[in-house]
Design a protein around this motif. Structure first.
Motif, PDB file in Angstrom:
ATOM      1  N   ALA A  34       0.831  -1.202   0.000  1.00  0.00           N
ATOM      2  CA  ALA A  34       0.000   0.000   0.000  1.00  0.00           C
ATOM      3  C   ALA A  34       0.867   1.253   0.000  1.00  0.00           C
ATOM      4  O   ALA A  34       0.551   2.247  -0.666  1.00  0.00           O
ATOM      5  N   ARG A  35       1.971   1.219   0.733  1.00  0.00           N
ATOM      6  CA  ARG A  35       2.880   2.372   0.764  1.00  0.00           C
ATOM      7  C   ARG A  35       3.507   2.613  -0.614  1.00  0.00           C
ATOM      8  O   ARG A  35       3.607   3.757  -1.077  1.00  0.00           O
ATOM      9  N   ALA A  51       2.182   1.719  -3.452  1.00  0.00           N
ATOM     10  CA  ALA A  51       1.093   2.183  -4.322  1.00  0.00           C
ATOM     11  C   ALA A  51       0.832   3.671  -4.139  1.00  0.00           C
ATOM     12  O   ALA A  51       0.638   4.403  -5.119  1.00  0.00           O
ATOM     13  N   LEU A  52       0.841   4.128  -2.902  1.00  0.00           N
ATOM     14  CA  LEU A  52       0.558   5.540  -2.626  1.00  0.00           C
ATOM     15  C   LEU A  52       1.660   6.460  -3.139  1.00  0.00           C
ATOM     16  O   LEU A  52       1.384   7.543  -3.648  1.00  0.00           O
ATOM     17  N   THR A  53       2.882   6.045  -3.013  1.00  0.00           N
ATOM     18  CA  THR A  53       3.989   6.935  -3.349  1.00  0.00           C
ATOM     19  C   THR A  53       4.456   6.817  -4.792  1.00  0.00           C
ATOM     20  O   THR A  53       5.006   7.767  -5.343  1.00  0.00           O
ATOM     21  N   GLU A  54       4.241   5.634  -5.408  1.00  0.00           N
ATOM     22  CA  GLU A  54       4.789   5.421  -6.742  1.00  0.00           C
ATOM     23  C   GLU A  54       3.770   4.948  -7.773  1.00  0.00           C
ATOM     24  O   GLU A  54       4.029   5.022  -8.979  1.00  0.00           O
ATOM     25  N   GLY A  55       2.628   4.434  -7.307  1.00  0.00           N
ATOM     26  CA  GLY A  55       1.618   3.956  -8.238  1.00  0.00           C
ATOM     27  C   GLY A  55       1.433   2.455  -8.165  1.00  0.00           C
ATOM     28  O   GLY A  55       2.345   1.712  -7.788  1.00  0.00           O
ATOM     29  N   LEU A  56       0.234   2.003  -8.548  1.00  0.00           N
ATOM     30  CA  LEU A  56      -0.092   0.584  -8.468  1.00  0.00           C
ATOM     31  C   LEU A  56       0.752  -0.256  -9.430  1.00  0.00           C
ATOM     32  O   LEU A  56       0.980  -1.441  -9.183  1.00  0.00           O
ATOM     33  N   GLU A  57       1.214   0.341 -10.524  1.00  0.00           N
ATOM     34  CA  GLU A  57       2.035  -0.398 -11.474  1.00  0.00           C
ATOM     35  C   GLU A  57       3.347  -0.860 -10.836  1.00  0.00           C
ATOM     36  O   GLU A  57       3.962  -1.825 -11.308  1.00  0.00           O
ATOM     37  N   CYS A  58       3.768  -0.165  -9.793  1.00  0.00           N
ATOM     38  CA  CYS A  58       5.037  -0.505  -9.137  1.00  0.00           C
ATOM     39  C   CYS A  58       4.879  -1.581  -8.070  1.00  0.00           C
ATOM     40  O   CYS A  58       5.881  -2.022  -7.478  1.00  0.00           O
ATOM     41  N   VAL A  59       3.651  -1.995  -7.811  1.00  0.00           N
ATOM     42  CA  VAL A  59       3.418  -3.050  -6.820  1.00  0.00           C
ATOM     43  C   VAL A  59       3.603  -4.402  -7.501  1.00  0.00           C
ATOM     44  O   VAL A  59       2.734  -4.889  -8.216  1.00  0.00           O
ATOM     45  N   THR A  60       4.755  -4.988  -7.301  1.00  0.00           N
ATOM     46  CA  THR A  60       5.061  -6.325  -7.824  1.00  0.00           C
ATOM     47  C   THR A  60       5.552  -7.188  -6.672  1.00  0.00           C
ATOM     48  O   THR A  60       5.960  -6.675  -5.615  1.00  0.00           O
ATOM     49  N   LEU A  61       5.523  -8.481  -6.868  1.00  0.00           N
ATOM     50  CA  LEU A  61       5.984  -9.386  -5.814  1.00  0.00           C
ATOM     51  C   LEU A  61       7.458  -9.134  -5.500  1.00  0.00           C
ATOM     52  O   LEU A  61       7.861  -9.117  -4.331  1.00  0.00           O
ATOM     53  N   ARG A  62       8.264  -8.919  -6.539  1.00  0.00           N
ATOM     54  CA  ARG A  62       9.691  -8.683  -6.316  1.00  0.00           C
ATOM     55  C   ARG A  62       9.932  -7.355  -5.613  1.00  0.00           C
ATOM     56  O   ARG A  62      10.777  -7.258  -4.716  1.00  0.00           O
ATOM     57  N   LEU A  76      -2.259  -8.932  -4.961  1.00  0.00           N
ATOM     58  CA  LEU A  76      -1.564  -8.002  -4.072  1.00  0.00           C
ATOM     59  C   LEU A  76      -1.918  -6.555  -4.414  1.00  0.00           C
ATOM     60  O   LEU A  76      -2.123  -5.733  -3.511  1.00  0.00           O
ATOM     61  N   VAL A  77      -2.014  -6.230  -5.686  1.00  0.00           N
ATOM     62  CA  VAL A  77      -2.384  -4.878  -6.105  1.00  0.00           C
ATOM     63  C   VAL A  77      -3.776  -4.531  -5.594  1.00  0.00           C
ATOM     64  O   VAL A  77      -4.004  -3.437  -5.042  1.00  0.00           O
ATOM     65  N   ALA A  78      -4.717  -5.453  -5.749  1.00  0.00           N
ATOM     66  CA  ALA A  78      -6.091  -5.196  -5.300  1.00  0.00           C
ATOM     67  C   ALA A  78      -6.145  -4.993  -3.789  1.00  0.00           C
ATOM     68  O   ALA A  78      -6.832  -4.095  -3.290  1.00  0.00           O
ATOM     69  N   GLU A  79      -5.409  -5.826  -3.064  1.00  0.00           N
ATOM     70  CA  GLU A  79      -5.415  -5.703  -1.601  1.00  0.00           C
ATOM     71  C   GLU A  79      -4.728  -4.419  -1.151  1.00  0.00           C
ATOM     72  O   GLU A  79      -5.176  -3.758  -0.212  1.00  0.00           O
ATOM     73  N   ALA A  80      -3.651  -4.054  -1.824  1.00  0.00           N
ATOM     74  CA  ALA A  80      -2.934  -2.818  -1.476  1.00  0.00           C
ATOM     75  C   ALA A  80      -3.845  -1.610  -1.666  1.00  0.00           C
ATOM     76  O   ALA A  80      -3.869  -0.700  -0.823  1.00  0.00           O
ATOM     77  N   PHE A  81      -4.575  -1.587  -2.767  1.00  0.00           N
ATOM     78  CA  PHE A  81      -5.494  -0.471  -2.992  1.00  0.00           C
ATOM     79  C   PHE A  81      -6.562  -0.426  -1.908  1.00  0.00           C
ATOM     80  O   PHE A  81      -6.874   0.650  -1.374  1.00  0.00           O
ATOM     81  N   SER A  82      -7.144  -1.567  -1.564  1.00  0.00           N
ATOM     82  CA  SER A  82      -8.195  -1.596  -0.552  1.00  0.00           C
ATOM     83  C   SER A  82      -7.706  -1.073   0.788  1.00  0.00           C
ATOM     84  O   SER A  82      -8.394  -0.287   1.453  1.00  0.00           O
ATOM     85  N   TYR A 111      -3.365  14.929   0.957  1.00  0.00           N
ATOM     86  CA  TYR A 111      -4.242  13.894   0.396  1.00  0.00           C
ATOM     87  C   TYR A 111      -4.108  13.784  -1.115  1.00  0.00           C
ATOM     88  O   TYR A 111      -4.867  13.063  -1.761  1.00  0.00           O
ATOM     89  N   ASP A 112      -3.130  14.462  -1.704  1.00  0.00           N
ATOM     90  CA  ASP A 112      -2.911  14.342  -3.143  1.00  0.00           C
ATOM     91  C   ASP A 112      -2.492  12.926  -3.524  1.00  0.00           C
ATOM     92  O   ASP A 112      -2.863  12.424  -4.589  1.00  0.00           O
ATOM     93  N   ASP A 113      -1.698  12.268  -2.672  1.00  0.00           N
ATOM     94  CA  ASP A 113      -1.264  10.913  -2.997  1.00  0.00           C
ATOM     95  C   ASP A 113      -2.449   9.968  -3.136  1.00  0.00           C
ATOM     96  O   ASP A 113      -2.487   9.135  -4.055  1.00  0.00           O
ATOM     97  N   ILE A 114      -3.423  10.076  -2.224  1.00  0.00           N
ATOM     98  CA  ILE A 114      -4.570   9.174  -2.317  1.00  0.00           C
ATOM     99  C   ILE A 114      -5.448   9.541  -3.509  1.00  0.00           C
ATOM    100  O   ILE A 114      -6.051   8.675  -4.138  1.00  0.00           O
ATOM    101  N   SER A 115      -5.500  10.827  -3.870  1.00  0.00           N
ATOM    102  CA  SER A 115      -6.244  11.222  -5.071  1.00  0.00           C
ATOM    103  C   SER A 115      -5.600  10.619  -6.312  1.00  0.00           C
ATOM    104  O   SER A 115      -6.290  10.108  -7.209  1.00  0.00           O
ATOM    105  N   ARG A 116      -4.272  10.658  -6.350  1.00  0.00           N
ATOM    106  CA  ARG A 116      -3.565  10.047  -7.484  1.00  0.00           C
ATOM    107  C   ARG A 116      -3.801   8.534  -7.518  1.00  0.00           C
ATOM    108  O   ARG A 116      -3.920   7.936  -8.593  1.00  0.00           O
ATOM    109  N   LEU A 117      -3.856   7.927  -6.347  1.00  0.00           N
ATOM    110  CA  LEU A 117      -4.086   6.484  -6.298  1.00  0.00           C
ATOM    111  C   LEU A 117      -5.460   6.128  -6.859  1.00  0.00           C
ATOM    112  O   LEU A 117      -5.617   5.140  -7.582  1.00  0.00           O
ATOM    113  N   TRP A 118      -6.473   6.935  -6.520  1.00  0.00           N
ATOM    114  CA  TRP A 118      -7.812   6.676  -7.052  1.00  0.00           C
ATOM    115  C   TRP A 118      -7.829   6.829  -8.575  1.00  0.00           C
ATOM    116  O   TRP A 118      -8.448   6.033  -9.286  1.00  0.00           O
TER     117      TRP A 118
END
Length: 228
Positions: free
Chosen positions: A26-27, A29-40, A63-69, A105-112
């Motif tokens: 989740a961290r 995802a918030l700082t870099e984007g969901l595309e950067c959430v990988t297992l590695r 993992l991406v779906a759970e991180a967003f939630s 709250y800009d980071d969470i706006s970007r995440l949405w």
């Protein structure tokens, strides 16, 4: 004879390990984007092997779906807590709009923005986005209903009022990646103005509401006990 003492490895419970993985994802995802959430990537952040992450999340999509939630739920709880014992509906709604307009709250706006775009191609994420949208609708609707019951707000349709406010907030949030320093007050205040209009409140009722009182020492969370 060596005087060094071998450190005892502390094994985390499955629940604690899973929570750590999700919080780390989740961290990212918030700082870099969901595309950067990988297992590695999450494994690197935690200094563990990717196989450990895949044990809990066989695919990156899960993992991406759970991180967003987790990130979206944390945002909702911070903006508008489910339990609201310390103030009036007007005060909680005023606080909600103040926090929603803050730069933090800009980071969470970007995440949405990110999640809604990617959800076109990722069914698991699409389901989580829908769940979180309903959760936001329901939380805001509950505050409005409470305000109507207490005579603070007036509306025949609390759900429609909540959705109107969220549509405006989403529209403003879509500009999180652009410079908004020169926007006129009529635009920056649009969400609050919408709320005051649909709830039959006078102009300034939400911007001039007294702040929420601080919890008393007895109500504040106790400090954790020191380790023995």
């Amino acid at each position: 004879m060596s005087s060094s003492v071998q450190r005892k490895r502390i094994r985390k419970s499955p629940e604690a390990r899973r929570a750590e993985i999700v919080e780390t994802a989740a961290r990212v995802a918030l700082t870099e984007g969901l595309e950067c959430v990988t297992l590695r990537r999450v494994a690197d952040e935690l200094a563990v092997r990717p196989g450990l992450i895949s044990h809990y999340f066989p695919s990156a999509e899960e993992l991406v779906a759970e991180a967003f939630s987790v990130a979206a739920t944390g945002e909702l709880d911070a903006l508008l807590p489910a339990e609201r014992p310390h103030g009036t509906p007007t005060q909680y709604l005023a606080r909600y709009f103040t926090l929603s307009a803050g730069d933090e709250y800009d980071d969470i706006s970007r995440l949405w923005i990110n999640a809604r775009h990617l959800s076109r191609y990722r069914p698991l994420l699409r389901d989580r986005v829908a769940e979180q949208e309903l959760a936001s609708d329901g939380r805001l609707e509950a505050v409005i209903r409470e305000g109507v019951e207490r005579g603070e707000f007036r509306t025949d349709d609390p759900r429609a009022a909540a959705i109107q406010m969220l549509v405006v907030l989403d529209g403003l949030g879509s500009h999180a990646n652009t410079d908004r320093s020169d926007l006129p007050e009529a635009v920056t205040r649009m969400a609050v103005s919408t709320a005051e209009r649909v709830l039959d409140l006078p102009y300034g009722a939400l911007t001039e509401a007294p702040p929420l009182p601080e919890p008393t020492p007895a109500e504040a969370p106790a400090d954790p006990a020191p380790p023995e």
